[in-house]
Write an enzyme that holds these catalytic residues in place. Sequence first.
Site, mmCIF file in Angstrom:
data_model
loop_
_atom_site.group_PDB
_atom_site.id
_atom_site.type_symbol
_atom_site.label_atom_id
_atom_site.label_comp_id
_atom_site.label_asym_id
_atom_site.label_seq_id
_atom_site.Cartn_x
_atom_site.Cartn_y
_atom_site.Cartn_z
ATOM 1 C CD GLU A 90 -0.527 3.442 -5.180
ATOM 2 O OE1 GLU A 90 -1.481 2.846 -4.636
ATOM 3 O OE2 GLU A 90 0.136 2.433 -4.238
ATOM 4 C CE1 TYR A 102 -3.700 11.077 -13.495
ATOM 5 C CE2 TYR A 102 -3.807 8.646 -13.444
ATOM 6 C CZ TYR A 102 -3.925 9.890 -12.789
ATOM 7 O OH TYR A 102 -5.388 10.158 -11.618
#
Length: 141
Positions: A90, A102
């Site tokens: 998250e 990411y």
Amino acid sequence: MSPEELSKLHMRAIEAPRPWSTEEFEALLSDPVNILVSNNAGFLLGRHNGPEAEILTLVVDPDKRRLGHGRALLEKFETRLAGATSIYLEVAENNEAAISLYQQAGFTQEGRRKNYYRALNGVRHDALVLCKVLHLRPGIP
């Protein structure tokens, strides 16, 4: 890195929701499903249990960001995930640098948690749930 060193770096690098204490790192490191990888600029603490892995926190010293250390930590973590088929994490929707890291590493958005993070000023931000599907390498079950 010791739990105290982890906590000190976390405090330097993380603003929201709040840095983790030495005691919290001690507890996390005592759980055998948790994995710590580090380099000279930071650390990644994750969890691997069954086919799924989870990144709990990835921290790079603010003075050493944008030099490939975060990417190196992600790669090092992946080498420790024999048998895992996916990694979840998250990230706050307003953390553009982390989201970019990411995405470049192959993570895609799987979901959103509304108002999940609360900044120090009280403002709430959604958490993006990201996932990377891992392709098993030959010789790894």
